[in-house]
Design an enzyme around this catalytic site. Structure first.
Site, PDB file in Angstrom:
ATOM      1  N   ASP A 105       0.813  -1.226   0.000  1.00 46.46           N
ATOM      2  CA  ASP A 105       0.000   0.000   0.000  1.00 46.46           C
ATOM      3  C   ASP A 105       0.845   1.275   0.000  1.00 46.46           C
ATOM      4  O   ASP A 105       0.492   2.254  -0.651  1.00 46.46           O
ATOM      5  CB  ASP A 105      -1.033  -0.005   1.135  1.00 46.46           C
ATOM      6  CG  ASP A 105      -0.412  -0.099   2.502  1.00 46.46           C
ATOM      7  OD1 ASP A 105       0.768  -0.522   2.590  1.00 46.46           O
ATOM      8  OD2 ASP A 105      -1.083   0.251   3.489  1.00 46.46           O
ATOM      9  N   ASP A 152       1.958  -9.943   2.983  1.00 48.70           N
ATOM     10  CA  ASP A 152       1.067  -9.723   4.134  1.00 48.70           C
ATOM     11  C   ASP A 152      -0.419  -9.952   3.829  1.00 48.70           C
ATOM     12  O   ASP A 152      -1.202 -10.140   4.736  1.00 48.70           O
ATOM     13  CB  ASP A 152       1.241  -8.289   4.661  1.00 48.70           C
ATOM     14  CG  ASP A 152       2.672  -8.012   5.105  1.00 48.70           C
ATOM     15  OD1 ASP A 152       3.392  -8.986   5.386  1.00 48.70           O
ATOM     16  OD2 ASP A 152       3.057  -6.833   5.164  1.00 48.70           O
TER      17      ASP A 152
HETATM   18  O1  F6P Z   1       5.537  -6.152   4.291  1.00 56.32           O
HETATM   19  C1  F6P Z   1       6.270  -7.328   4.217  1.00 56.32           C
HETATM   20  C2  F6P Z   1       7.046  -7.585   5.475  1.00 56.32           C
HETATM   21  O2  F6P Z   1       7.734  -8.795   5.330  1.00 56.32           O
HETATM   22  C3  F6P Z   1       6.234  -7.573   6.767  1.00 56.32           C
HETATM   23  O3  F6P Z   1       5.535  -8.767   6.980  1.00 56.32           O
HETATM   24  C4  F6P Z   1       7.304  -7.305   7.781  1.00 56.32           C
HETATM   25  O4  F6P Z   1       6.772  -6.662   8.900  1.00 56.32           O
HETATM   26  C5  F6P Z   1       8.249  -6.395   7.055  1.00 56.32           C
HETATM   27  O5  F6P Z   1       8.002  -6.565   5.670  1.00 56.32           O
HETATM   28  C6  F6P Z   1       9.705  -6.644   7.334  1.00 56.32           C
HETATM   29  O6  F6P Z   1      10.427  -5.666   6.688  1.00 56.32           O
HETATM   30  P1  F6P Z   1      12.007  -5.709   6.482  1.00 56.32           P
HETATM   31  O7  F6P Z   1      12.300  -6.733   5.426  1.00 56.32           O
HETATM   32  O8  F6P Z   1      12.348  -4.340   6.059  1.00 56.32           O
HETATM   33  O9  F6P Z   1      12.602  -6.128   7.785  1.00 56.32           O
END
Ligand code: F6P
Length: 367
Positions: A105, A152
Protein backbone atom coordinates in the site's frame (compact mmCIF):
# COMPACT_ATOMS: atom_id res chain seq x y z
CA UNK A 1 3.74 3.18 -29.03
CA UNK A 2 3.73 3.34 -25.25
CA UNK A 3 6.89 3.00 -23.18
CA UNK A 4 5.93 1.25 -19.97
CA UNK A 5 8.15 1.18 -16.89
CA UNK A 6 7.76 -1.69 -14.43
CA UNK A 7 8.87 -1.22 -10.83
CA UNK A 8 8.91 -3.56 -7.84
CA UNK A 9 8.81 -1.62 -4.61
CA UNK A 10 8.66 -2.18 -0.84
CA UNK A 11 9.30 -5.61 0.68
CA UNK A 12 9.97 -8.25 -1.96
CA UNK A 13 7.38 -10.97 -2.45
CA UNK A 14 7.50 -14.29 -4.31
CA UNK A 15 5.76 -13.77 -7.63
CA UNK A 16 7.15 -10.29 -8.28
CA UNK A 17 9.41 -11.77 -10.96
CA UNK A 18 6.40 -13.41 -12.55
CA UNK A 19 4.71 -10.01 -12.65
CA UNK A 20 7.72 -8.35 -14.28
CA UNK A 21 7.94 -11.19 -16.83
CA UNK A 22 4.25 -10.89 -17.67
CA UNK A 23 4.40 -7.10 -18.04
CA UNK A 24 7.50 -7.28 -20.25
CA UNK A 25 6.04 -9.94 -22.51
CA UNK A 26 2.52 -8.51 -22.65
CA UNK A 27 3.96 -5.09 -23.48
CA UNK A 28 6.04 -6.51 -26.33
CA UNK A 29 3.08 -8.56 -27.60
CA UNK A 30 0.94 -5.43 -27.69
CA UNK A 31 3.50 -3.33 -29.50
CA UNK A 32 4.77 -1.36 -26.48
CA UNK A 33 8.29 -0.99 -25.14
CA UNK A 34 8.85 -2.28 -21.61
CA UNK A 35 11.45 -0.78 -19.30
CA UNK A 36 12.63 -2.37 -16.06
CA UNK A 37 13.23 0.24 -13.38
CA UNK A 38 15.82 -1.11 -10.96
CA UNK A 39 15.80 -0.80 -7.14
CA UNK A 40 12.23 0.47 -6.83
CA UNK A 41 11.57 4.21 -7.13
CA UNK A 42 15.29 4.80 -6.57
CA UNK A 43 15.83 3.67 -10.15
CA UNK A 44 13.60 6.45 -11.42
CA UNK A 45 15.53 8.97 -9.37
CA UNK A 46 18.96 7.68 -10.43
CA UNK A 47 18.02 7.20 -14.10
CA UNK A 48 20.69 6.08 -16.58
CA UNK A 49 21.43 2.36 -16.44
CA UNK A 50 18.83 1.94 -13.69
CA UNK A 51 16.17 2.14 -16.42
CA UNK A 52 16.67 -0.63 -18.93
CA UNK A 53 14.67 -1.52 -22.01
CA UNK A 54 13.69 -5.16 -21.71
CA UNK A 55 13.56 -7.82 -24.41
CA UNK A 56 11.46 -10.97 -24.45
CA UNK A 57 14.43 -13.18 -23.51
CA UNK A 58 15.56 -10.94 -20.63
CA UNK A 59 12.85 -12.43 -18.42
CA UNK A 60 13.33 -16.05 -19.44
CA UNK A 61 13.16 -18.38 -16.43
CA UNK A 62 11.91 -15.63 -14.09
CA UNK A 63 8.59 -17.26 -13.26
CA UNK A 64 10.06 -19.63 -10.69
CA UNK A 65 12.65 -17.25 -9.19
CA UNK A 66 12.05 -15.91 -5.67
CA UNK A 67 12.49 -12.29 -4.59
CA UNK A 68 12.66 -9.65 -7.30
CA UNK A 69 15.44 -9.72 -9.86
CA UNK A 70 15.07 -6.01 -10.68
CA UNK A 71 15.62 -5.11 -7.02
CA UNK A 72 13.37 -3.26 -4.65
CA UNK A 73 13.63 -0.58 -1.98
CA UNK A 74 11.61 1.43 0.45
CA UNK A 75 12.67 4.68 -1.15
CA UNK A 76 12.78 7.69 1.20
CA UNK A 77 13.75 10.28 -1.49
CA UNK A 78 10.60 9.45 -3.49
CA UNK A 79 8.58 10.67 -0.49
CA UNK A 80 10.16 14.11 -1.06
CA UNK A 81 9.08 16.41 -3.86
CA UNK A 82 12.64 16.81 -5.16
CA UNK A 83 12.81 13.03 -5.54
CA UNK A 84 9.61 12.92 -7.55
CA UNK A 85 10.79 15.87 -9.67
CA UNK A 86 13.99 14.02 -10.53
CA UNK A 87 12.00 10.86 -11.25
CA UNK A 88 9.67 12.76 -13.60
CA UNK A 89 12.63 14.27 -15.42
CA UNK A 90 14.26 10.86 -15.95
CA UNK A 91 11.01 9.43 -17.23
CA UNK A 92 10.66 12.20 -19.81
CA UNK A 93 14.30 11.80 -20.86
CA UNK A 94 13.63 8.08 -21.47
CA UNK A 95 10.24 8.70 -23.05
CA UNK A 96 8.39 6.66 -20.40
CA UNK A 97 4.77 7.71 -19.95
CA UNK A 98 3.28 4.78 -18.06
CA UNK A 99 4.29 2.99 -14.88
CA UNK A 100 3.20 -0.35 -13.52
CA UNK A 101 4.13 -0.56 -9.85
CA UNK A 102 4.15 -3.87 -8.01
CA UNK A 103 4.25 -3.28 -4.26
CA UNK A 104 2.29 -2.83 -1.06
CA UNK A 105 0.00 0.00 0.00
CA UNK A 106 2.86 2.43 0.72
CA UNK A 107 4.34 1.93 -2.76
CA UNK A 108 0.96 2.30 -4.43
CA UNK A 109 0.16 5.45 -2.46
CA UNK A 110 3.45 6.92 -3.71
CA UNK A 111 2.51 5.94 -7.26
CA UNK A 112 -0.81 7.71 -7.14
CA UNK A 113 0.66 10.82 -5.54
CA UNK A 114 3.16 10.92 -8.39
CA UNK A 115 0.33 10.74 -10.91
CA UNK A 116 -1.67 13.47 -9.20
CA UNK A 117 1.37 15.78 -9.12
CA UNK A 118 2.51 14.93 -12.65
CA UNK A 119 1.43 18.01 -14.64
CA UNK A 120 2.74 20.26 -11.86
CA UNK A 121 6.07 18.41 -11.78
CA UNK A 122 6.47 18.86 -15.54
CA UNK A 123 5.55 22.57 -15.34
CA UNK A 124 8.14 23.04 -12.58
CA UNK A 125 10.83 21.22 -14.59
CA UNK A 126 10.15 23.55 -17.51
CA UNK A 127 10.03 26.70 -15.39
CA UNK A 128 13.38 25.85 -13.76
CA UNK A 129 14.90 25.16 -17.18
CA UNK A 130 15.54 21.47 -16.45
CA UNK A 131 13.44 20.53 -19.46
CA UNK A 132 12.50 22.48 -22.59
CA UNK A 133 8.76 23.01 -23.24
CA UNK A 134 8.91 20.84 -26.36
CA UNK A 135 10.37 17.95 -24.36
CA UNK A 136 7.19 17.56 -22.31
CA UNK A 137 4.84 17.64 -25.29
CA UNK A 138 2.82 14.44 -25.46
CA UNK A 139 3.59 13.57 -21.83
CA UNK A 140 0.77 15.52 -20.19
CA UNK A 141 -0.87 12.37 -18.86
CA UNK A 142 0.94 9.81 -16.70
CA UNK A 143 -0.64 6.37 -16.58
CA UNK A 144 -0.20 4.44 -13.35
CA UNK A 145 -1.36 0.89 -12.73
CA UNK A 146 -0.88 -0.91 -9.42
CA UNK A 147 -0.13 -4.59 -8.87
CA UNK A 148 -0.29 -5.66 -5.24
CA UNK A 149 2.88 -7.51 -4.30
CA UNK A 150 3.16 -8.25 -0.60
CA UNK A 151 3.34 -11.37 1.54
CA UNK A 152 1.07 -9.72 4.13
CA UNK A 153 -2.21 -9.97 2.15
CA UNK A 154 -3.20 -6.73 3.80
CA UNK A 155 -4.70 -4.85 0.85
CA UNK A 156 -8.42 -4.24 1.03
CA UNK A 157 -10.64 -5.00 -1.96
CA UNK A 158 -8.59 -7.89 -3.31
CA UNK A 159 -8.68 -11.48 -2.09
CA UNK A 160 -4.98 -12.19 -2.50
CA UNK A 161 -1.79 -10.22 -2.93
CA UNK A 162 1.07 -11.56 -5.03
CA UNK A 163 3.32 -13.51 -2.63
CA UNK A 164 0.90 -14.18 0.21
CA UNK A 165 0.20 -17.82 -0.66
CA UNK A 166 3.91 -18.56 -1.20
CA UNK A 167 4.67 -17.14 2.22
CA UNK A 168 1.79 -19.08 3.77
CA UNK A 169 3.12 -22.22 2.18
CA UNK A 170 6.60 -21.59 3.59
CA UNK A 171 5.13 -21.01 7.05
CA UNK A 172 3.14 -24.25 6.89
CA UNK A 173 6.21 -26.18 5.77
CA UNK A 174 8.21 -24.70 8.67
CA UNK A 175 5.49 -25.52 11.19
CA UNK A 176 5.42 -29.09 9.85
CA UNK A 177 9.16 -29.30 10.55
CA UNK A 178 8.65 -27.86 14.03
CA UNK A 179 5.82 -30.34 14.65
CA UNK A 180 8.23 -33.26 14.39
CA UNK A 181 10.61 -31.99 17.04
CA UNK A 182 7.80 -30.66 19.25
CA UNK A 183 6.13 -34.06 19.20
CA UNK A 184 9.38 -35.87 19.97
CA UNK A 185 10.03 -33.77 23.10
CA UNK A 186 6.40 -33.16 23.99
CA UNK A 187 7.18 -29.45 23.79
CA UNK A 188 5.30 -26.26 23.10
CA UNK A 189 6.45 -23.93 20.32
CA UNK A 190 5.47 -20.34 19.89
CA UNK A 191 5.88 -19.48 16.22
CA UNK A 192 6.06 -15.81 15.30
CA UNK A 193 5.05 -15.00 11.75
CA UNK A 194 5.16 -11.82 9.66
CA UNK A 195 2.23 -9.79 8.35
CA UNK A 196 2.95 -6.38 9.83
CA UNK A 197 -0.47 -5.14 11.08
CA UNK A 198 -2.41 -7.87 9.34
CA UNK A 199 -3.22 -11.28 10.82
CA UNK A 200 -3.96 -13.11 7.55
CA UNK A 201 -0.72 -15.13 7.45
CA UNK A 202 -1.04 -16.12 11.12
CA UNK A 203 -4.71 -17.04 10.90
CA UNK A 204 -4.43 -19.04 7.69
CA UNK A 205 -1.28 -20.78 8.92
CA UNK A 206 -3.12 -21.64 12.13
CA UNK A 207 -5.95 -23.23 10.16
CA UNK A 208 -3.65 -24.96 7.70
CA UNK A 209 -1.39 -26.50 10.34
CA UNK A 210 -4.01 -27.23 13.00
CA UNK A 211 -2.28 -24.96 15.51
CA UNK A 212 -3.62 -24.91 19.06
CA UNK A 213 -4.07 -21.13 19.22
CA UNK A 214 -3.47 -18.01 17.11
CA UNK A 215 -2.97 -14.37 18.11
CA UNK A 216 -3.85 -11.78 15.45
CA UNK A 217 -4.16 -7.97 15.56
CA UNK A 218 -7.76 -7.98 14.32
CA UNK A 219 -9.14 -9.96 17.23
CA UNK A 220 -7.24 -8.86 20.29
CA UNK A 221 -7.85 -10.61 23.61
CA UNK A 222 -8.79 -8.78 26.82
CA UNK A 223 -5.72 -7.09 28.29
CA UNK A 224 -6.42 -8.28 31.87
CA UNK A 225 -6.67 -11.96 31.01
CA UNK A 226 -5.31 -12.22 27.50
CA UNK A 227 -3.76 -15.67 27.92
CA UNK A 228 -6.58 -17.38 29.83
CA UNK A 229 -8.42 -18.74 26.82
CA UNK A 230 -5.22 -19.95 25.18
CA UNK A 231 -4.13 -21.75 28.35
CA UNK A 232 -7.55 -23.40 28.77
CA UNK A 233 -7.51 -24.64 25.17
CA UNK A 234 -3.92 -25.85 25.27
CA UNK A 235 -4.58 -27.56 28.59
CA UNK A 236 -7.66 -29.30 27.16
CA UNK A 237 -5.66 -30.48 24.14
CA UNK A 238 -2.92 -31.82 26.38
CA UNK A 239 -5.47 -33.65 28.55
CA UNK A 240 -6.68 -35.41 25.43
CA UNK A 241 -3.16 -36.76 24.99
CA UNK A 242 -1.71 -34.24 22.53
CA UNK A 243 2.09 -34.28 22.83
CA UNK A 244 2.80 -31.05 21.00
CA UNK A 245 1.54 -27.48 21.26
CA UNK A 246 1.79 -24.87 18.52
CA UNK A 247 0.78 -21.27 19.17
CA UNK A 248 1.10 -18.89 16.23
CA UNK A 249 1.64 -15.23 17.03
CA UNK A 250 1.32 -12.58 14.33
CA UNK A 251 4.15 -10.07 14.64
CA UNK A 252 1.53 -7.32 14.98
CA UNK A 253 -0.55 -9.12 17.64
CA UNK A 254 -1.98 -6.85 20.34
CA UNK A 255 -4.41 -6.99 23.24
CA UNK A 256 -7.57 -4.89 23.34
CA UNK A 257 -5.65 -1.99 24.91
CA UNK A 258 -3.22 -2.11 21.96
CA UNK A 259 -0.34 -3.49 24.05
CA UNK A 260 1.78 -5.88 21.98
CA UNK A 261 1.31 -9.59 22.60
CA UNK A 262 4.76 -10.99 21.94
CA UNK A 263 6.04 -14.53 21.46
CA UNK A 264 8.04 -14.04 24.67
CA UNK A 265 4.84 -13.14 26.59
CA UNK A 266 3.12 -16.24 25.26
CA UNK A 267 6.07 -18.46 26.14
CA UNK A 268 6.16 -17.12 29.71
CA UNK A 269 2.49 -17.99 30.14
CA UNK A 270 2.85 -21.50 28.72
CA UNK A 271 5.78 -22.17 31.03
CA UNK A 272 4.38 -20.57 34.18
CA UNK A 273 0.73 -21.56 33.93
CA UNK A 274 0.96 -24.91 32.17
CA UNK A 275 4.51 -25.98 32.99
CA UNK A 276 5.25 -26.68 29.32
CA UNK A 277 8.80 -26.92 28.03
CA UNK A 278 8.49 -24.10 25.49
CA UNK A 279 10.62 -22.74 22.67
CA UNK A 280 10.15 -19.74 20.39
CA UNK A 281 10.73 -19.87 16.64
CA UNK A 282 10.71 -16.56 14.81
CA UNK A 283 10.42 -17.51 11.16
CA UNK A 284 11.63 -14.12 9.89
CA UNK A 285 12.60 -13.61 6.26
CA UNK A 286 12.47 -17.32 5.44
CA UNK A 287 8.78 -16.55 4.96
CA UNK A 288 9.57 -14.10 2.17
CA UNK A 289 12.16 -16.09 0.26
CA UNK A 290 12.06 -19.06 -2.05
CA UNK A 291 10.23 -19.61 -5.26
CA UNK A 292 6.60 -18.67 -5.80
CA UNK A 293 3.92 -21.34 -5.40
CA UNK A 294 1.73 -22.15 -8.42
CA UNK A 295 -1.01 -19.77 -7.30
CA UNK A 296 1.37 -16.79 -7.20
CA UNK A 297 2.85 -17.70 -10.59
CA UNK A 298 -0.65 -17.78 -12.04
CA UNK A 299 -1.77 -14.63 -10.22
CA UNK A 300 1.28 -12.58 -11.18
CA UNK A 301 1.07 -13.68 -14.81
CA UNK A 302 -2.63 -12.96 -15.25
CA UNK A 303 -2.43 -9.69 -13.35
CA UNK A 304 0.73 -8.58 -15.16
CA UNK A 305 -1.00 -9.08 -18.51
CA UNK A 306 -4.09 -7.24 -17.32
CA UNK A 307 -1.93 -4.38 -16.05
CA UNK A 308 -0.65 -3.78 -19.59
CA UNK A 309 -4.22 -3.84 -20.92
CA UNK A 310 -5.17 -1.36 -18.20
CA UNK A 311 -2.34 0.94 -19.32
CA UNK A 312 -3.58 0.81 -22.89
CA UNK A 313 -7.19 1.44 -21.89
CA UNK A 314 -6.38 4.27 -19.48
CA UNK A 315 -7.54 7.82 -20.22
CA UNK A 316 -6.76 11.05 -18.34
CA UNK A 317 -10.28 10.79 -16.89
CA UNK A 318 -10.07 7.23 -15.54
CA UNK A 319 -8.71 6.86 -12.01
CA UNK A 320 -5.53 4.79 -11.59
CA UNK A 321 -6.53 1.16 -11.32
CA UNK A 322 -5.19 -1.51 -9.03
CA UNK A 323 -5.32 -5.04 -10.40
CA UNK A 324 -6.90 -7.40 -7.89
CA UNK A 325 -8.56 -10.78 -7.73
CA UNK A 326 -12.02 -11.36 -6.30
CA UNK A 327 -13.99 -14.57 -6.39
CA UNK A 328 -11.32 -16.10 -8.60
CA UNK A 329 -11.54 -13.41 -11.26
CA UNK A 330 -8.88 -10.86 -12.11
CA UNK A 331 -10.45 -7.45 -11.60
CA UNK A 332 -9.61 -3.76 -11.54
CA UNK A 333 -10.31 -1.56 -8.51
CA UNK A 334 -9.76 2.15 -7.98
CA UNK A 335 -6.24 2.34 -6.55
CA UNK A 336 -6.78 5.39 -4.36
CA UNK A 337 -9.93 4.02 -2.72
CA UNK A 338 -8.38 0.61 -2.13
CA UNK A 339 -5.37 2.16 -0.44
CA UNK A 340 -7.59 4.49 1.61
CA UNK A 341 -9.72 1.56 2.71
CA UNK A 342 -6.61 -0.37 3.73
CA UNK A 343 -5.48 2.60 5.81
CA UNK A 344 -8.89 2.94 7.45
CA UNK A 345 -8.56 -0.64 8.73
CA UNK A 346 -5.36 0.40 10.53
CA UNK A 347 -7.12 3.50 11.88
CA UNK A 348 -10.06 1.44 13.17
CA UNK A 349 -7.62 -0.85 15.00
CA UNK A 350 -5.85 2.18 16.48
CA UNK A 351 -9.24 3.42 17.68
CA UNK A 352 -9.90 -0.01 19.22
CA UNK A 353 -12.87 -0.48 16.92
CA UNK A 354 -11.99 -4.06 16.03
CA UNK A 355 -15.37 -4.98 14.61
CA UNK A 356 -15.22 -2.07 12.22
CA UNK A 357 -11.73 -3.15 11.19
CA UNK A 358 -13.01 -6.63 10.29
CA UNK A 359 -15.98 -5.19 8.39
CA UNK A 360 -13.74 -2.77 6.47
CA UNK A 361 -11.48 -5.64 5.39
CA UNK A 362 -14.50 -7.21 3.70
CA UNK A 363 -15.69 -4.04 1.93
CA UNK A 364 -15.95 -4.40 -1.83
CA UNK A 365 -15.94 -1.82 -4.60
CA UNK A 366 -17.97 -2.05 -7.71
CA UNK A 367 -15.77 -2.47 -10.77
O1 F6P B 1 5.54 -6.15 4.29
C1 F6P B 1 6.27 -7.33 4.22
C2 F6P B 1 7.05 -7.59 5.47
O2 F6P B 1 7.73 -8.80 5.33
C3 F6P B 1 6.23 -7.57 6.77
O3 F6P B 1 5.53 -8.77 6.98
C4 F6P B 1 7.30 -7.30 7.78
O4 F6P B 1 6.77 -6.66 8.90
C5 F6P B 1 8.25 -6.39 7.05
O5 F6P B 1 8.00 -6.57 5.67
C6 F6P B 1 9.70 -6.64 7.33
O6 F6P B 1 10.43 -5.67 6.69
P1 F6P B 1 12.01 -5.71 6.48
O7 F6P B 1 12.30 -6.73 5.43
O8 F6P B 1 12.35 -4.34 6.06
O9 F6P B 1 12.60 -6.13 7.79
Amino acid sequence: KKKIGIITSGGDAPGMNGAVRAVVRAAITKGCTPYAIYEGYQGLIDGGSMMKEMQWEDVRGWLSEGGTLIGTARCAPFRERWGRLTAAKNMILNGIDALIVCGGDGSLTGADLFRSEWPGLLAELVSTGELAPEQIQGYEHLTIVGLVGSIDNDMSSTDATIGAFSSLSRICQSVDFIDATALSHSRAFVVEVMGRHCGWLALMAGIATGADYVFIPEQPPNSEKWGDEMCAIVHAHRKKGKRKTIVIVAEGAIDDQLNPVTAEDVKTLLVKKLGLDTRITTLGHVQRGGSAVAFDRMLSTLQGFDAVDAVLESTPETPSPMIGITENKICRKPLVESVALTKSVATAIKNKDFQKAMALRDTEFEE
